[in-house]
Design an enzyme around this catalytic site. Structure first.
Site, PDB file in Angstrom:
ATOM      1  N   PHE A   6     -11.456  -6.760  14.486  1.00 60.68           N
ATOM      2  CA  PHE A   6     -10.301  -7.267  13.662  1.00 60.68           C
ATOM      3  C   PHE A   6      -9.894  -6.108  12.613  1.00 60.68           C
ATOM      4  CE2 PHE A   6      -9.119  -9.612   9.812  1.00 60.68           C
ATOM      5  CZ  PHE A   6      -7.876  -9.864  10.166  1.00 60.68           C
ATOM      6  N   GLN A   7      -8.840  -5.916  12.631  1.00 59.20           N
ATOM      7  CA  GLN A   7      -8.146  -5.004  11.399  1.00 59.20           C
ATOM      8  C   GLN A   7      -8.716  -3.542  11.464  1.00 59.20           C
ATOM      9  OE1 GLN A   7      -8.222  -6.514   7.618  1.00 59.20           O
ATOM     10  NE2 GLN A   7      -6.173  -7.564   7.959  1.00 59.20           N
ATOM     11  N   MET A  27      24.676   7.186   1.459  1.00 59.82           N
ATOM     12  CA  MET A  27      24.695   8.260   2.067  1.00 59.82           C
ATOM     13  C   MET A  27      24.968   7.927   3.443  1.00 59.82           C
ATOM     14  SD  MET A  27      24.555  11.441   1.596  1.00 59.82           S
ATOM     15  CE  MET A  27      23.613  12.031   0.146  1.00 59.82           C
ATOM     16  N   GLU A  86       0.889  -1.296   0.017  1.00 55.60           N
ATOM     17  CA  GLU A  86       0.072   0.055  -0.125  1.00 55.60           C
ATOM     18  C   GLU A  86       0.887   1.343  -0.093  1.00 55.60           C
ATOM     19  OE1 GLU A  86      -0.612  -2.628   2.285  1.00 55.60           O
ATOM     20  OE2 GLU A  86      -2.548  -3.149   1.895  1.00 55.60           O
ATOM     21  N   LYS A 142     -17.251  -0.287   6.341  1.00 55.51           N
ATOM     22  CA  LYS A 142     -17.631  -1.344   5.239  1.00 55.51           C
ATOM     23  C   LYS A 142     -19.251  -1.474   5.204  1.00 55.51           C
ATOM     24  CE  LYS A 142     -17.089  -6.477   4.662  1.00 55.51           C
ATOM     25  NZ  LYS A 142     -16.465  -7.567   5.129  1.00 55.51           N
TER      26      LYS A 142
HETATM   27  C1  LIG Z   1      12.695   4.800   4.679  1.00 60.24           C
HETATM   28  C2  LIG Z   1      14.106   5.336   4.939  1.00 60.24           C
HETATM   29  N1  LIG Z   1      14.958   4.796   5.787  1.00 60.24           N
HETATM   30  C3  LIG Z   1      16.092   5.253   6.139  1.00 60.24           C
HETATM   31  C4  LIG Z   1      16.404   6.386   5.644  1.00 60.24           C
HETATM   32  C5  LIG Z   1      17.801   7.139   5.846  1.00 60.24           C
HETATM   33  N2  LIG Z   1      18.568   6.950   4.716  1.00 60.24           N
HETATM   34  C6  LIG Z   1      18.924   8.166   3.820  1.00 60.24           C
HETATM   35  S1  LIG Z   1      19.883   7.960   2.528  1.00 60.24           S
HETATM   36  C7  LIG Z   1      20.217   6.194   3.002  1.00 60.24           C
HETATM   37  C8  LIG Z   1      20.865   5.363   2.289  1.00 60.24           C
HETATM   38  C9  LIG Z   1      20.634   4.835   0.996  1.00 60.24           C
HETATM   39  O1  LIG Z   1      21.061   3.938   0.395  1.00 60.24           O
HETATM   40  P1  LIG Z   1      20.854   3.558  -1.155  1.00 60.24           P
HETATM   41  O2  LIG Z   1      19.674   3.362  -1.455  1.00 60.24           O
HETATM   42  O3  LIG Z   1      21.788   2.246  -1.320  1.00 60.24           O
HETATM   43  O4  LIG Z   1      21.564   4.576  -2.181  1.00 60.24           O
HETATM   44  P2  LIG Z   1      22.858   5.373  -1.891  1.00 60.24           P
HETATM   45  O5  LIG Z   1      22.851   6.424  -0.920  1.00 60.24           O
HETATM   46  O6  LIG Z   1      23.813   4.418  -1.837  1.00 60.24           O
HETATM   47  O7  LIG Z   1      23.164   6.004  -3.346  1.00 60.24           O
HETATM   48  C10 LIG Z   1      19.515   6.064   4.248  1.00 60.24           C
HETATM   49  C11 LIG Z   1      19.605   4.507   4.711  1.00 60.24           C
HETATM   50  C12 LIG Z   1      15.428   7.110   4.495  1.00 60.24           C
HETATM   51  N3  LIG Z   1      15.911   8.064   4.255  1.00 60.24           N
HETATM   52  N4  LIG Z   1      14.388   6.351   4.075  1.00 60.24           N
END
Ligand SMILES: Cc1ncc(C[n+]2csc(CCOP(=O)(O)OP(=O)(O)O)c2C)c(N)n1
Length: 588
Positions: free
Chosen positions: A130-131, A496, A68, A180
């Site tokens: 439920f739900q 990052m 979703e 519902k």
């Molecule tokens: C849902 C979510 N969880 C955690 C983060 C924190 N976060 C920001 S960038 C990143 C790393 C992203 O890694 P990747 O998708 O491999 O991209 P890269 O930075 O290597 O290009 C994380 C964990 C986020 N922005 N969103």
């Protein structure tokens, strides 16, 4: 059934045809009357009466997603690319809670979305059925409003209000919770519903806005070092033409926020590129040293501003926005202009006076030259059998597509490299989750874009981390025949996060190195065409093949683990402290 209604005491009775239908069917009719043609959703018990009726309405095209959250992201991508309200549907309980991240993403980036959630029957609400989940209680801070339908008779009015609310002013998500038994209840309705689609916004400038624009224009005439920053509001208001006209009429340099990219042509001589934490050297230094900053349709958020009290210390700040709550939220607004970006920019263009400002442009050019030396690999002389760098991958994508594609970026290093190295010339040519920074956004949002724009190339650029958050949607691409192209920038880590750990956490790579499956095999298992790139000299050919393949594709490109995105304004610094080298020693 036909009811006779006397319209006035003297006139003859008029025949008004009415029909009896379920609440679920009436909701389908209300969606059609709201101008909806496409929904993204996932069924479940509390939504089944609605889903039963949906099959009777061929005018409502439903894309069955695999989670979703991705329905909300797809509706968001659909809305950003069309300017219309996107719609997503989920069942009660876990279906509704799965929507939340997608709705928060849309809320932060001002994207109009209506979410329809199933709910347990009215009598069961509050009994921990439920739900059952109190979705209204949950979505308050991440929507513009939420309604619970208490009777089928309310459906046309509530849908009309919800679509209007989502689209008007600062757009955003709205939720309709649909018990519902209300979906099942019989209701008698007039033959045809009235038009429920959101009315065109009244964008005429108020007297107060005209007055503020006079002040802004006077400040600009006197400014020696002005800069304009264009945000998402410019593309949302279809104001790119007005921005160009104003910029050229006044000679003001133009920077853009991440979501503003494309609202001003990247190759225009007055374009400075992106502002913010990973913005260009020239755009960040221009903001810091300016004597006038004009922010249009942007929020002055922390990624742009850094330390609010030290932001643009010598500048007057003109802030143009449709949302009065934006003024003064982060930085002072010396001249707030409450107006639609398009109307405001044409008002400014009409008052503009051209000034050359050679000394300011000389400084801007020096800063641009400093930026150009920042973090690029010379791929001509680099060994062909090595891994390509991410900037090279992004530039290759641009070359192969000739700038025609819509690029939907996920979150992380690759996102910033896309923003810095692709170059965008059209509004909404680059979509990404700017405000919430939601990993997993790109692939489902690209599904929404492709559904709305089947004739355009649509590429999702994702990291190997974010790809694993929504890769199940590859099945949706195959089943729904959506030719989305996925480019995985695979550095085998949460890049990052790794970068921050390297710069600010003593090189302790705590849980940021990411074991992963073969993305090529995974994609093929879903029925996509897929390939892997391990060498610089394989890159362009692979991208070409993917672009030409008549179906969804995945190109998994291995890039070095240890890349760092520069320029960087470390968190807590100001744009004037933008860095271009591996010399960040700021402690956190
Ligand atoms: C849902 C979510 N969880 C955690 C983060 C924190 N976060 C920001 S960038 C990143 C790393 C992203 O890694 P990747 O998708 O491999 O991209 P890269 O930075 O290597 O290009 C994380 C964990 C986020 N922005 N969103």
């Amino acid at each position: 059934m036909v009811t006779l209604v006397a319209t006035t005491e003297t006139s003859a009775p008029t025949q008004v045809a009415t029909r009896t239908m379920t609440g679920g069917a009436l909701a389908c009719e209300a969606l059609l009357a709201s101008g909806v043609t496409t929904l993204f959703g996932y069924p479940g018990g509390a939504a089944l009466p609605f889903y039963r009726e949906l099959m009777r309405y061929p005018g409502l095209h439903h894309v069955l997603v695999r989670h979703e959250q991705n329905a909300a992201h797809a509706a968001d991508g659909y809305a950003r690319t069309t300017g219309r309200v996107g719609v997503c549907v989920a069942t009660s309980g876990p279906g509704a809670t799965n929507l939340l991240t997608g709705l928060a993403t849309a809320y932060m980036d001002c994207v109009p979305v209506v979410a329809l959630t199933g709910q347990v029957a009215r009598a069961a609400i509050g009994t921990q059925a439920f739900q059952e989940v109190d979705v209204l209680g949950m979505v308050g801070p991440i929507t513009k409003g939420a309604f619970q339908l208490r009777s089928p008779e309310e459906i046309p009015e509530v849908f009309g209000r919800a679509f209007r609310l989502a689209a008007e002013g600062r757009p955003g998500p709205v939720l309709i919770d649909f018990p519902k038994d209300v979906q099942l209840a019989q209701v008698e309705v007039d033959d045809a519903l009235p038009d429920l689609s959101p009315p065109r916004a009244d964008t005429a400038l108020s007297g107060a806005a005209e007055f503020s624009l006079e002040q802004a224009a006077a400040l600009l005439r006197g400014a020696e070092r002005p800069v304009l920053i264009a945000g998402h509001g410019v593309s949302m208001a279809n104001a790119s033409g007005e921005l160009l006209a104003f910029a050229e009429a006044s000679g003001v340099p133009v920077g853009m926020t991440l979501l503003g990219l494309g609202s001003f042509p990247e190759d225009h001589p007055q374009a400075l590129g992106m502002v913010g934490m990973h913005g260009t050297v020239q755009a960040n230094l221009a903001m810091h040293h300016a004597d006038l900053v004009i922010g249009v349709g942007m929020r002055f958020d922390d990624r742009v501003v850094g330390r609010p009290k030290d932001f643009a210390p010598e500048a007057h700040i003109v802030h143009i926005d449709v949302d009065p709550k934006a003024f003064g939220r982060v930085v002072r607004a010396d001249v707030p202009v409450l107006a639609d970006a398009r109307a405001a920019l044409s008002g400014l263009a009409a008052r503009a006076e051209f000034r050359e400002r050679p000394a300011w442009w000389a400084r801007l050019r020096d800063w641009s030259a400093a930026h150009d030396g920042c973090g690029l690999v010379d791929s001509e002389s680099a060994p062909a059998d090595e891994l390509p760098t991410t900037p090279e991958v992004v530039r290759a994508l641009r070359r192969v597509l000739g700038g025609s594609a819509i690029v939907v970026s996920d979150i992380g290093q690759h996102q910033m490299f896309v923003a810095l190295h692709h170059g965008f010339s059209r509004p909404n040519q680059m979509l990404t989750s700017g405000g919430l920074g939601t990993m997993g956004y790109a692939l489902p949002a690209a599904m929404g874009v492709k559904t709305a724009q089947p004739g355009r190339p649509v590429w999702a650029v994702v990291g190997d981390g974010g790809f694993q958050m929504s890769a199940a949607e590859l099945s949706t691409l195959v089943a729904s025949k959506l030719q989305v192209k996925v480019l995985v920038v695979n550095n085998q880590c949460l890049g990052m996060v790794r970068q921050w750990q390297e710069l600010f956490y003593d090189n302790v790579y705590s849980h940021s190195l990411l074991p992963q499956p073969s993305f090529e095999a995974l994609a093929k298992a879903h029925g996509c065409w897929a390939t892997t790139v391990n060498r610089r000299d394989e890159l362009e050919h692979a991208l070409h093949e993917a672009a030409l393949h008549p179906g969804p594709t995945v190109v998994d490109v291995r890039v070095p683990v240890e890349e760092t995105v520069y320029p960087m304004v470390p968190a807590g610094s100001v744009p004037g402290e933008v860095r271009c080298v591996d010399a960040i020693d700021t402690a956190f």
